[in-house]
Design a protein around this motif. Structure first.
Motif, PDB file in Angstrom:
ATOM      1  N   LYS A 112       6.181  -9.648 -11.718  1.00  8.65           N
ATOM      2  CA  LYS A 112       4.770  -9.595 -11.299  1.00  8.65           C
ATOM      3  C   LYS A 112       4.483  -9.751  -9.771  1.00  8.65           C
ATOM      4  CE  LYS A 112       2.526 -10.663 -15.469  1.00  8.65           C
ATOM      5  NZ  LYS A 112       1.245 -11.132 -16.148  1.00  8.65           N
ATOM      6  N   GLN A 113       3.912  -8.799  -9.277  1.00 10.99           N
ATOM      7  CA  GLN A 113       3.759  -8.922  -7.639  1.00 10.99           C
ATOM      8  C   GLN A 113       2.774 -10.201  -7.542  1.00 10.99           C
ATOM      9  OE1 GLN A 113       3.052  -5.298  -5.688  1.00 10.99           O
ATOM     10  NE2 GLN A 113       4.675  -4.374  -6.402  1.00 10.99           N
ATOM     11  N   LYS A 114       3.362 -10.906  -6.031  1.00 11.11           N
ATOM     12  CA  LYS A 114       2.438 -12.098  -5.774  1.00 11.11           C
ATOM     13  C   LYS A 114       1.060 -11.410  -5.047  1.00 11.11           C
ATOM     14  CE  LYS A 114       5.954 -15.479  -4.688  1.00 11.11           C
ATOM     15  NZ  LYS A 114       6.425 -16.278  -3.615  1.00 11.11           N
ATOM     16  N   GLU A 115       0.194 -11.998  -4.923  1.00 10.45           N
ATOM     17  CA  GLU A 115      -1.166 -11.371  -4.196  1.00 10.45           C
ATOM     18  C   GLU A 115      -0.956 -11.853  -2.764  1.00 10.45           C
ATOM     19  OE1 GLU A 115      -3.610  -9.366  -5.350  1.00 10.45           O
ATOM     20  OE2 GLU A 115      -2.494  -9.435  -7.391  1.00 10.45           O
ATOM     21  N   ALA A 116      -0.234 -11.134  -2.223  1.00 10.43           N
ATOM     22  CA  ALA A 116       0.500 -11.330  -0.571  1.00 10.43           C
ATOM     23  C   ALA A 116      -0.606 -10.203   0.271  1.00 10.43           C
ATOM     24  CB  ALA A 116       1.817 -11.009  -0.619  1.00 10.43           C
ATOM     25  N   HIS A 117      -1.541  -9.701  -0.127  1.00  7.26           N
ATOM     26  CA  HIS A 117      -2.245  -8.948   0.692  1.00  7.26           C
ATOM     27  C   HIS A 117      -3.919  -8.741   0.097  1.00  7.26           C
ATOM     28  CE1 HIS A 117      -2.341  -5.615  -2.156  1.00  7.26           C
ATOM     29  NE2 HIS A 117      -1.330  -5.712  -2.254  1.00  7.26           N
ATOM     30  N   ALA A 118      -4.569  -8.447   0.960  1.00  8.29           N
ATOM     31  CA  ALA A 118      -6.022  -8.507   0.433  1.00  8.29           C
ATOM     32  C   ALA A 118      -6.307  -7.049  -0.385  1.00  8.29           C
ATOM     33  CB  ALA A 118      -6.916  -8.213   1.779  1.00  8.29           C
ATOM     34  N   ASP A 129       0.780  -1.209   0.005  1.00  5.16           N
ATOM     35  CA  ASP A 129      -0.082  -0.138  -0.045  1.00  5.16           C
ATOM     36  C   ASP A 129       0.636   1.192  -0.151  1.00  5.16           C
ATOM     37  OD1 ASP A 129      -1.535   2.357   1.143  1.00  5.16           O
ATOM     38  OD2 ASP A 129      -3.083   0.987   1.234  1.00  5.16           O
ATOM     39  N   SER A 130       0.626   1.951  -1.052  1.00  7.21           N
ATOM     40  CA  SER A 130       1.868   3.063  -1.119  1.00  7.21           C
ATOM     41  C   SER A 130       1.557   4.340  -0.054  1.00  7.21           C
ATOM     42  CB  SER A 130       1.498   3.754  -2.509  1.00  7.21           C
ATOM     43  OG  SER A 130       0.392   4.209  -2.869  1.00  7.21           O
ATOM     44  N   GLY A 178      15.100   0.809   2.796  1.00  2.00           N
ATOM     45  CA  GLY A 178      13.803   0.878   3.452  1.00  2.00           C
ATOM     46  C   GLY A 178      12.820  -0.126   2.835  1.00  2.00           C
ATOM     47  N   LEU A 179      12.614  -0.390   1.606  1.00  2.00           N
ATOM     48  CA  LEU A 179      12.321  -1.860   0.950  1.00  2.00           C
ATOM     49  C   LEU A 179      12.500  -3.434   1.663  1.00  2.00           C
ATOM     50  CD1 LEU A 179      12.087  -0.584  -2.651  1.00  2.00           C
ATOM     51  CD2 LEU A 179      10.102  -0.672  -1.154  1.00  2.00           C
ATOM     52  N   LYS A 180      13.787  -3.295   2.048  1.00  2.00           N
ATOM     53  CA  LYS A 180      14.257  -4.447   2.759  1.00  2.00           C
ATOM     54  C   LYS A 180      13.731  -4.616   3.941  1.00  2.00           C
ATOM     55  CE  LYS A 180      18.983  -4.301   0.609  1.00  2.00           C
ATOM     56  NZ  LYS A 180      20.635  -3.904   0.797  1.00  2.00           N
ATOM     57  N   VAL A 181      13.341  -3.717   4.612  1.00  2.00           N
ATOM     58  CA  VAL A 181      12.726  -4.144   5.913  1.00  2.00           C
ATOM     59  C   VAL A 181      11.240  -3.351   6.299  1.00  2.00           C
ATOM     60  CG1 VAL A 181      15.051  -3.731   7.041  1.00  2.00           C
ATOM     61  CG2 VAL A 181      13.690  -1.851   6.819  1.00  2.00           C
ATOM     62  N   TYR A 182      10.633  -3.095   5.095  1.00  2.00           N
ATOM     63  CA  TYR A 182       9.344  -2.571   5.101  1.00  2.00           C
ATOM     64  C   TYR A 182       8.369  -3.681   5.444  1.00  2.00           C
ATOM     65  CZ  TYR A 182       4.558  -0.631   3.627  1.00  2.00           C
ATOM     66  OH  TYR A 182       3.262  -0.507   3.617  1.00  2.00           O
ATOM     67  N   PRO A 183       7.568  -3.722   6.537  1.00  4.82           N
ATOM     68  CA  PRO A 183       6.532  -4.801   6.961  1.00  4.82           C
ATOM     69  C   PRO A 183       5.560  -5.239   5.804  1.00  4.82           C
ATOM     70  CG  PRO A 183       6.821  -3.182   8.874  1.00  4.82           C
ATOM     71  CD  PRO A 183       7.292  -2.739   7.477  1.00  4.82           C
ATOM     72  N   GLY A 184       5.378  -4.353   4.950  1.00  7.06           N
ATOM     73  CA  GLY A 184       4.373  -4.677   4.022  1.00  7.06           C
ATOM     74  C   GLY A 184       4.915  -5.003   2.621  1.00  7.06           C
ATOM     75  N   ARG A 185       6.110  -5.730   2.634  1.00 11.90           N
ATOM     76  CA  ARG A 185       6.615  -5.831   1.320  1.00 11.90           C
ATOM     77  C   ARG A 185       6.152  -6.980   0.590  1.00 11.90           C
ATOM     78  NH1 ARG A 185      12.107  -5.158  -1.188  1.00 11.90           N
ATOM     79  NH2 ARG A 185      12.268  -6.972  -2.880  1.00 11.90           N
ATOM     80  N   VAL A 186       5.881  -6.981  -0.637  1.00  4.97           N
ATOM     81  CA  VAL A 186       5.281  -8.039  -1.491  1.00  4.97           C
ATOM     82  C   VAL A 186       6.389  -8.528  -2.364  1.00  4.97           C
ATOM     83  CG1 VAL A 186       3.392  -8.491  -3.089  1.00  4.97           C
ATOM     84  CG2 VAL A 186       3.027  -6.770  -1.298  1.00  4.97           C
TER      85      VAL A 186
END
Length: 400
Positions: free
Chosen positions: A394-400, A321-322, A380-388
């Motif tokens: 292509k991004q995995k569908e890892a969130h609702a 989520d941006s 930051g991307l390495k440790v961001y809790p909401g990383r996908v």
């Protein structure tokens, strides 16, 4: 009234600075390029006894200078085609109120400049978004997709080229296709040309004013803010050859009285800015673009197309989520006592859920700071809790 994605996170940036962090501002298109010396000297040289109103359509001397500028670019206009406004923002606002009644619809390719939503809200108009996609660099959507959105309430199409927030520069072929659609349905074509001077890699800028047969349909919206690195001047204009539109827009201009006298004095001087200024600025922005885009595309899971103009990019990040990510970067992350402020791309879309993994960045800071900001982003991307996680681009569908 929607919140600005460009400014809504400012309290978090202010708090980060109070905590001693350095914040790299990539959220807003505030260039660090110096304003032309001629504009500054014109202000310093002002000598009047009364700081008076100006004509609602702008001073004649400034409009004459604007005519010379636009006619060098092939617009074939005169002073009776121009209304000077308080920034490009007021130009957009007046144009929409002039041409759209409450409930009327305007089609805008998205992502688009976030404040179009706000101006449409003020005009009680309805934005009908049409998606462009990061995977083809945010090219103009197919005309067939525009056709699907046209209803009896459709009054116009709004474009911005070079584009904010994507940097995409519409080709002559795309502009001709839009022209045919405009004529077919007798619509207005609103063209935001704030970034006209900033086209890269030898690409040519095409304005609706360069197209034959649609003079009565075209409304140009412009500003000195970006062209002359004079965002604080709050000086813009509306240009149209449609006499009825001009006359109605003037009523709105009269209701707010006038644009500023000092700004128009500076604006006159700006027209004499030598070509060498723009050549140097374009070279600098091209370099900054290359630094930013190359750095982004080297970060694991990030994708950023290479824009043809303006000074923005929209990048896709491996995030859930941006809005959450941009706030997290300011609130919870630091690298070498620094962090980065981005604009979440969700605010540049009207379609719900669109842009949720994209951010807009403005390459208006120096290359060293851009590189440092990209290192912050990478860490930051390495440790961001909401990383996908990303697989095969292509991004995995890892969130609702």
């Amino acid at each position: 009234m929607p919140a600005s994605p460009i400014r809504k996170l400012t309290p978090f940036a202010d708090k980060a600075k109070l905590d001693g962090k350095k914040v790299y501002h990539l959220n807003i298109g505030q260039p660090d390029i110096e304003t032309p010396e001629g504009m500054i000297n014109a202000i310093k040289g002002i000598d009047f006894k009364v700081w008076a109103y100006t004509p609602s359509e702008g001073t004649l001397s400034y409009r004459k200078k604007l005519v010379s500028y636009y006619n060098r670019a092939g617009y074939n206009i005169n002073t009776e085609n121009i209304i000077v406004t308080t920034g490009g923002s007021e130009a957009i606002n007046i144009a929409l109120m002039t041409c759209l009644d409450p409930g009327d619809e305007i089609i805008i390719p998205e992502p688009f400049y976030a404040n179009y939503n706000g101006f449409a809200c003020q005009a009680d108009a309805v934005v009908k978004p049409i998606l462009s996609y990061i995977d083809n660099g945010f090219a103009l959507p197919p005309i067939s997709e525009f056709e699907k959105l046209i209803t009896p309430k459709t009054r116009g199409i709004m474009i911005c080229s070079p584009n904010n927030p994507t940097g995409y520069l519409y080709s002559k072929e795309e502009m001709e296709a839009l022209k045919d659609l405009i004529l077919k349905h007798d619509l207005y074509l609103f063209a935001d040309e704030a970034y006209r001077e900033f086209c890269y890699d030898g690409r040519e800028f095409t304005s609706p004013m360069h197209l034959d047969g649609i003079d009565d349909n075209v409304i140009i919206l412009d500003t000195v803010s970006k062209r002359y690195s004079a965002c604080g001047a709050r000086l813009g204009c509306i240009i149209t050859k449609n006499k009825e539109v001009w006359a109605t827009a003037l009523k709105f201009a009269q209701a707010r009285l006038s644009a500023g006298m000092v700004e128009q004095i500076a604006g006159e001087a700006a027209i004499d800015t030598p070509d060498s200024y723009f050549e140097a600025v374009t070279k600098e922005y091209t370099h900054r673009r290359d630094v930013l885009v190359n750095a982004l595309n080297k970060i694991d899971g990030v994708y950023c197309p290479n824009p043809g103009g303006a000074f923005y990019v929209c990048a896709r990040l491996p995030i859930d989520d941006s809005d959450k990510f941009c706030q997290w970067m300011l609130e919870s992350f630091t690298y070498n006592n620094a962090t980065v402020m981005f604009a979440p791309a969700t605010g540049f879309y009207s379609t719900p859920g669109a842009g949720i993994n994209e951010v807009r960045m403005a390459y208006v800071i120096n290359p060293d700071d851009l590189n440092a900001a990209m290192k912050c982003l990478e860490e930051g991307l390495k440790v961001y809790p909401g990383r996908v996680e990303v697989e095969n681009g292509k991004q995995k569908e890892a969130h609702a």
